[in-house]
Design an enzyme around this catalytic site. Structure first.
Site, PDB file in Angstrom:
ATOM      1  CG  ASP A 182      -2.149  -0.990   1.214  1.00 53.23           C
ATOM      2  OD1 ASP A 182      -2.352  -1.235   0.026  1.00 53.23           O
ATOM      3  OD2 ASP A 182      -2.656  -1.605   1.898  1.00 53.23           O
TER       4      ASP A 182
ATOM      5  CE1 TYR B 198      -9.780  -4.943   5.538  1.00 53.16           C
ATOM      6  CE2 TYR B 198      -9.563  -5.957   3.173  1.00 53.16           C
ATOM      7  CZ  TYR B 198      -9.875  -6.028   4.479  1.00 53.16           C
ATOM      8  OH  TYR B 198     -10.126  -7.281   5.043  1.00 53.16           O
TER       9      TYR B 198
END
Length: 753
Positions: free
Chosen positions: A376, A461
């Protein structure tokens, strides 16, 4: 009736009338607004923490102007730059070296020059590459120097660059053109012409260095809800490595368990009647799987936390002070929150505490799901920390702070109110005791903590990043995972890789592994590593020699080299691992801080995987190395798109150097395995989905430092427990006659998307 009786009755009547008048006079009168007292000021020189401060929008703009005028090449705004053009990808703070900073903070030396780190993509060159420049001094730069080779040992190949928003737009246009070649199939499978479908990227992008070939998963797009739960069974493989967009191609198509060379081939099989089609209807917005719209009317408000006399913490520039704590805070647009110069009672405990990376690794029987290993940091953990919702993401009365970044554009952007600070009453004693023998007393202290929080939304998320500071001198770091699960289209033996959570939706199993850097300076920079655990010894009972007793004893071990100080993931490690100072406390023990990890991590990628070295930090729940300026981070944003030849490989940091009385860094991995289930719809809940670690004083002090807290409570059987002067709890009844001043609710988080 005698006169005495009359007087008594008259007195009672007057008292009753007086009480009624008091009630009538006070009824309807608004409680007074809480009086805000200035917070206690800590003894930290104002402005010193600015050495760690994130760049201001003005500084970012100055760097852009300098680069545009001094590189001698044409720079196109990254928001519209083609791969064949040059652009400024990002600008962030160049953190000065630790030696420079400590000379300034502790030795009275000069303030280090303020500099920026600029990342540029040079596509319009004979040898396209990624180049990093240090630009300074700010606010008016006059120099730049190329630090790419110094940092990475060579040029960074162009194919390692993160995918830009413009590249995704061009990929989506290609996919839409290809979908038009299968109109009858799309109508049958999805009630679609392609325009109501949305694509989700996967990563990494291929199988070897130089590849830029990505699977994209298609979902029904329903406004106002998460599309991540609505796969249609269609996935496409796009090759987008060429500098010229016109040469990009759709290489393969996957549908419902079968692979095709093109959307045209898919259409032909459908027309011929040889394709097994699952006919999906466009989900209605009012009944779609995963909708977060409320299903009932609002109820009465829940409890509200407020500060009767205002916040007890103080924020000045980028420094927070609270009851002996002092913390400099900031945000890296890629790796997220970073804290520096963490002190307690004037002593530095941690020089740097920073998030490094968040890995999400999936399993599936669909190509997109089975190939996904999101790193990420390459997407932007800090960049995608959006505005926090007052009263839900953080307490309503928290302090909210804007964060600024420059990425994929020449203009600075602001995520307003994207970091919050608040004092949290955990409704739990930090410590307490009720004495029911010899003497009768009660003593205790509420567990109030300072919390620094930000929340990153990384596609589906949401990660809640918490940094907490306790009155006992402990630091707690915690991450909660929430948001939507990612999913695959359910077909074949799909439940070998997760659980069915919708009519055609497979919640795919995955792991979350999070990596942190902790540069502890325990009573100075010269630290060693010590472990302690228990063993049993069998000894003759000293007072009854015919018997034996199993006696636990303390096993201490000093770890002298890096190879001894690595603790593999999911392997039991010593229960006490401490950074140890050579200096003792009052009782003769080394002043120390203990690292305590709370984690339920999944299994690390096998080391024979071709991409494992790019995430080799995940081999260890804890690794301790000597601190080096040339090892500032455990990973790189360039690892995502070339994990097969990683730009930074953490495994190379561990080379068996001595770690006795050295400046050391702890690298910590926490995580959990997530097997999605029905209750993950609409969202994964935070309950049970949090992991982290503590940094706890261990013989660092001579006693628990919280004994000096002004919040301490003590009363005995000989005291009047209701006396406000000696018991702070007895003062609450007067304090709560005020009401907090609440700002009107406002949210502007959609404005900057």
């Amino acid at each position: 009736m005698n006169v005495k009786t009359v007087l008594i009755l008259l007195g009672l009547a007057l008292a009753t009338i007086f009480a009624l008048v008091c009630v009538l006079l006070t009824r309807g009168r608004a409680p007074r607004t809480c009086q805000h007292l200035p917070p206690e000021q800590e003894d930290i020189e104002d402005g010193q923490s600015l050495v760690f401060a994130d760049l201001t929008p003005e500084e970012m703009a100055q760097v852009v102007r300098y680069l545009q005028g001094n590189l001698g090449v044409q720079l196109v705004d990254a928001s519209r730059a083609k791969p064949s053009e040059n652009c400024i990808a990002s600008v962030d703070l160049q953190v000065p070296t630790k030696a420079e900073v400590l000379r300034f903070l502790d030795g009275g030396g000069a303030r280090p020059p303020r500099e920026a780190l600029a990342v540029l993509y040079f596509g319009n060159q004979p040898d396209p590459n990624i180049t990093e420049y240090v630009v300074g001094p700010l606010p008016t730069p006059v120099y730049h120097r190329d630090v790419t080779v110094q940092k990475y040992g060579g040029k960074v190949p162009y194919h390692r660059r993160p995918v830009t928003g413009k590249e995704y737009v061009d990929i989506n246009a290609l996919i839409q053109r290809e979908l038009k070649k299968a109109p009858r199939f799309l109508t049958a499978c999805c009630e679609s012409d392609g325009t109501n479908l949305v694509v989700l990227t996967t990563a990494p992008r291929g199988f070897k260095s130089g590849d830029r070939v990505t699977w994209f998963v298609l979902f029904h797009n329903v406004a106002g809800t998460g599309y991540y739960l609505l796969p249609v069974g269609l996935e496409v493989l796009v090759e987008h490595g060429d500098l010229h967009v016109s040469r990009w191609q759709l290489r393969q198509v996957f549908y419902n368990g079968r692979y095709f060379a093109s959307t045209g081939d898919l259409e032909q099989e459908f027309v011929a009647g040889t394709l097994d089609v699952v006919r999906l209807k466009q989900p209605p917005a009012d009944a779609v799987l995963g909708s977060m719209r409320p299903r009932c009317l609002p109820g009465s408000p829940g409890p509200l936390q407020f500060e009767p006399q205002g916040p007890r913490y103080s924020i000045r520039n980028n420094r927070i002070t609270f009851q002996g704590w002092s913390i400099a805070f900031g945000m890296n647009p890629n790796s997220g929150p970073r804290l520096f110069d963490i002190r307690y009672r004037g002593e530095r405990i941690v020089y740097e505490l920073s998030l490094q990376e968040a890995l999400a690794l999936y399993g599936s029987n669909c190509p997109g799901g089975m190939s996904t290993r999101y790193l990420d940091g390459s997407f932007g953990i800090g960049r995608f920390a959006y505005e926090l919702v007052r009263g839900l993401d953080c307490p309503y009365t928290a302090t909210y702070v804007d964060r600024h970044y420059l990425a994929e554009t020449d203009s600075p952007k602001t995520n307003q109110n994207s970091l919050c600070i608040f004092e949290h009453d955990s409704a739990l004693p930090l410590r307490r005791h009720f004495s029911d023998s010899q003497s009768f007393y009660y003593g205790g202290l509420r567990k109030n903590t300072l919390v620094i929080r930000t929340i990153s939304t990384l596609i589906n998320y949401d990660y809640i990043w918490d940094f907490m500071f306790h009155g006992s001198g402990a630091v707690e770091v915690r991450v909660h995972a929430t948001g939507y699960i990612s999913s695959s289209f359910l077909h074949g033996q799909g439940t070998d890789y997760g659980n069915r959570v919708g009519p055609h939706t497979l919640g795919t199993m995955h792991l979350h592994h999070i990596h942190y850097k902790v540069d502890l300076d325990v009573d100075g920079q010269q630290n060693s590593l010590e472990t302690q655990d228990m063993e049993y010894e069998f000894v003759k009972d000293p007072w009854s020699t015919q018997n034996t007793i199993e006696r636990p004893y303390l096993h201490r071990e000093s770890l002298e080299r890096e190879d001894e100080a690595v603790f593999p993931l999911n392997v039991p490690m010593p229960r006490y691992v401490s950074f140890v100072s050579p200096n003792p406390n009052k009782w003769g023990h080394p002043r120390s801080y203990r690292i305590q990890i709370i984690s339920f991590a999944g299994k690390h990628l096998p080391t024979n995987s071709s991409m494992e070295r790019s995430i080799s930090w995940g081999r260890y729940q804890l690794a301790v190395t000597r601190r080096k300026e040339e090892e500032p981070t455990s990973t790189s944003i360039y690892n995502q798109n070339d994990p097969w030849t990683p730009t930074v490989a953490f495994a190379d940091f561990i080379n068996n150097e001595t770690i006795t009385n050295e400046d050391l860094v702890a690298w910590i991995t926490v995580g959990f395995l997530h097997i999605p289930h029905a209750e993950d719809v609409p969202n994964t809940v935070t309950v049970g989905n949090s992991v982290g670690f503590f940094l706890r004083p261990y013989n660092y002090f001579n006693e628990d430092p919280s004994v000096d807290s002004s919040d301490s409570v003590y009363f005995s059987s000989e005291h009047d427990a209701g006396a406000c002067g000696s018991n702070p709890l007895a003062c609450l009844s007067s304090a709560i006659t005020c009401v907090p001043h609440l700002l009107p609710f406002h949210f502007g988080g959609f404005l900057n998307l």
